[in-house]
Design a protein around this motif. Structure first.
Motif, mmCIF file in Angstrom:
data_model
loop_
_atom_site.group_PDB
_atom_site.id
_atom_site.type_symbol
_atom_site.label_atom_id
_atom_site.label_comp_id
_atom_site.label_asym_id
_atom_site.label_seq_id
_atom_site.Cartn_x
_atom_site.Cartn_y
_atom_site.Cartn_z
ATOM 1 N N LEU A 66 36.595 48.105 -8.108
ATOM 2 C CA LEU A 66 38.020 48.145 -8.439
ATOM 3 C C LEU A 66 38.344 47.179 -9.565
ATOM 4 C CD1 LEU A 66 40.277 49.914 -7.051
ATOM 5 C CD2 LEU A 66 38.093 49.855 -5.832
ATOM 6 N N ALA A 67 37.661 46.027 -9.601
ATOM 7 C CA ALA A 67 37.868 45.076 -10.697
ATOM 8 C C ALA A 67 37.446 45.682 -12.028
ATOM 9 C CB ALA A 67 37.092 43.784 -10.429
ATOM 10 N N ASP A 68 36.445 46.550 -11.998
ATOM 11 C CA ASP A 68 35.975 47.191 -13.232
ATOM 12 C C ASP A 68 36.995 48.163 -13.809
ATOM 13 O OD1 ASP A 68 33.622 45.802 -13.288
ATOM 14 O OD2 ASP A 68 32.375 47.421 -12.474
ATOM 15 N N THR A 69 38.048 48.512 -13.073
ATOM 16 C CA THR A 69 39.104 49.372 -13.614
ATOM 17 C C THR A 69 40.155 48.552 -14.367
ATOM 18 O OG1 THR A 69 40.528 49.261 -11.639
ATOM 19 C CG2 THR A 69 38.799 50.949 -11.657
ATOM 20 N N GLY A 70 39.937 47.242 -14.488
ATOM 21 C CA GLY A 70 40.873 46.372 -15.198
ATOM 22 C C GLY A 70 41.840 45.642 -14.291
ATOM 23 N N ARG A 71 41.675 45.809 -12.983
ATOM 24 C CA ARG A 71 42.548 45.127 -12.035
ATOM 25 C C ARG A 71 42.174 43.650 -11.906
ATOM 26 N NH1 ARG A 71 42.826 50.423 -10.421
ATOM 27 N NH2 ARG A 71 44.700 51.014 -9.251
ATOM 28 N N GLU A 72 43.149 42.847 -11.504
ATOM 29 C CA GLU A 72 42.923 41.426 -11.233
ATOM 30 C C GLU A 72 42.794 41.251 -9.724
ATOM 31 O OE1 GLU A 72 42.091 37.593 -11.813
ATOM 32 O OE2 GLU A 72 42.478 39.014 -13.468
ATOM 33 N N PRO A 73 41.566 40.978 -9.216
ATOM 34 C CA PRO A 73 41.377 40.847 -7.773
ATOM 35 C C PRO A 73 42.134 39.641 -7.206
ATOM 36 C CG PRO A 73 39.275 41.188 -8.893
ATOM 37 C CD PRO A 73 40.292 40.882 -9.951
ATOM 38 N N LEU A 122 47.076 47.266 -3.779
ATOM 39 C CA LEU A 122 47.424 45.847 -3.826
ATOM 40 C C LEU A 122 47.196 45.225 -5.199
ATOM 41 C CD1 LEU A 122 45.854 44.919 -0.382
ATOM 42 C CD2 LEU A 122 48.264 44.610 -0.951
ATOM 43 N N TRP A 123 46.245 45.745 -5.960
ATOM 44 C CA TRP A 123 45.928 45.207 -7.285
ATOM 45 C C TRP A 123 46.451 46.188 -8.338
ATOM 46 C CZ3 TRP A 123 40.002 44.290 -6.134
ATOM 47 C CH2 TRP A 123 39.887 43.357 -5.084
ATOM 48 N N GLU A 124 47.316 45.740 -9.174
ATOM 49 C CA GLU A 124 47.983 46.622 -10.145
ATOM 50 C C GLU A 124 46.970 47.281 -11.073
ATOM 51 O OE1 GLU A 124 51.479 46.440 -13.572
ATOM 52 O OE2 GLU A 124 51.056 44.684 -12.321
#
Length: 405
Positions: A112-119, A153-155
């Motif tokens: 999910l972080a690899d989609t540009g989200r900030e964990p 939860l992560w934009e």
């Protein structure tokens, strides 16, 4: 989301969240997360070779509540298991987490972080009614639940069911260490009864069908066999390894790329070099992938009798050629899955159909039981194997999702 369907699950999950993490702050946003288990209807060990499958989401699921906690830590409470947590500083593979719960959570966070989200940290308490180790893909349901929670939860951008399935597969392959195909995760994320073609691995073709087995006269009954398959990763891994060893002899990566006629021409050579089991497993693949298409055609035509006849052929191929009913080299006095299949056949007496279910070796068997016989079938199987081992399931139309409350 249908509130009438999910209200009870939300209430139970919320109570469990409060038990584990305390009452959320008055201004906290609560996220309900749902991810179903799955049943492999057709296509036993064909997905990892670029073949076709039919799979259905089931009316058992991971259902939980997630709340942001304002920290750098994800805390997980899974009813019936010890709680655990991970920090988000390092999302790379952690060798010591292999084959453990934390590996799936870390793997999904990395994807999910690899989609540009900030964990960011959150608390997630969930109840899983998917039997663990029973071959109904509880791990895929957990992966998808983590993914949908993080997506909300992560934009960031929306994630399609197939993209989420591929993320989940990556987490299981690379972080957990189990070389599974994509069928389990795709079925969990898509929902309903779905036909999937994995020849194009990056974007499998999918079609869905609204089919009710009970209305067609047969109940879908899955029976736990009393042998957990959770510790049989090596047995599962050997199947794609041996199939792909055959493909490699033709300069290919997967059996879907091998011409069956070319395979036939080199059987003697392949037996000599790779051994009989690898050849038999390739034979199963070619046979089984054809059965998938025939069984899908039968379902589309509403021809349940033909579907059941082909189901019996599929079960025979798995037992004889794929050889994932008993564990090689195990104590011959202990054959839980074969006994379960034999007992089911005693009750059915030629009616309906039985076959190994999912990965095999342990877990569960799949039975299509005449509706008028379902109660008796479940009662007798439970008496032989254990209370609660046999259960009547329904296909669930909803795949994995998250909904703000």
């Amino acid at each position: 989301m249908s509130e009438t369907i999910h209200d009870a699950a939300i209430s139970r999950a919320r109570a469990y969240f409060v038990q584990e993490f305390g009452e959320p702050a008055p201004d906290a946003r609560l996220l309900y997360v749902h991810a179903p288990g799955r049943s492999e209807i057709s296509g036993n060990h064909t997905d990892h070779e670029g073949g076709r499958v039919i799979a259905g989401a089931l009316d058992v699921a991971v259902e939980g509540i997630a709340v942001a906690n304002g920290t750098n830590t994800i805390r997980i409470a899974d009813e019936g298991f010890p709680p655990f947590e991970i920090t988000l500083d390092d999302l790379s593979v952690q060798t010591e987490e292999r084959e453990g719960s934390a590996s799936l959570l870390r793997g999904m966070a990395a994807q999910l972080a690899d989609t540009g989200r900030e964990p960011t940290g959150f608390d997630f308490a969930f109840i899983c009614t998917v039997p663990s180790g029973g071959g109904l893909s509880s791990s895929a349901a957990v992966e998808a639940a983590y993914g949908r929670a993080m997506e909300a939860l992560w934009e960031g951008r929306e994630i399609s069911p197939i993209e989420l399935a591929k993320m989940s597969q990556f987490a299981e392959n690379e972080y957990f260490g189990k070389p599974c195909g994509l069928m389990d995760q795709a079925a969990v994320c898509l929902g309903g009864l779905a036909y999937m073609d994995f020849e194009e691995a990056t974007q499998p073709a999918c079609a869905k069908l609204d089919f009710d087995f009970d209305k067609a006269g047969y109940g879908l009954v899955l029976v736990k066999v009393g042998s957990d398959h959770a510790d049989l990763t090596d047995e599962y891994a050997a199947i794609p390894q041996e199939m792909q060893a055959v493909a490699a002899e033709f300069g290919k990566k997967r059996l879907c790329e091998v011409d069956p006629h070319d395979f036939d021409a080199r059987v003697a050579e392949l037996r000599q070099k790779l051994g009989d089991r690898a050849v038999l497993r390739a034979i199963h693949y070619f046979y089984e992938v054809g059965l998938v298409d025939k069984r899908w055609d039968a379902l589309q035509a509403g021809d349940i009798d033909r579907f059941l006849a082909l189901t019996r052929e599929s079960g025979a191929s798995s037992a004889m050629f794929l050889q994932n009913v008993t564990v090689a080299g195990s104590d011959v006095r202990s054959q839980h899955t074969m006994v379960a299949l034999g007992l089911a056949e005693r009750i059915l007496a030629g009616r309906g159909a039985t076959r190994i279910h999912g990965g095999g070796f342990g877990g569960s068997i799949q039975c299509f039981v005449p509706t008028e016989l379902v109660d008796e079938f479940i009662q007798r199987m439970n008496a032989w194997l254990g209370e609660g081992f046999a259960r009547h399931y329904a296909i669930a139309q909803e795949g994995a999702f998250a909904q703000w409350l």
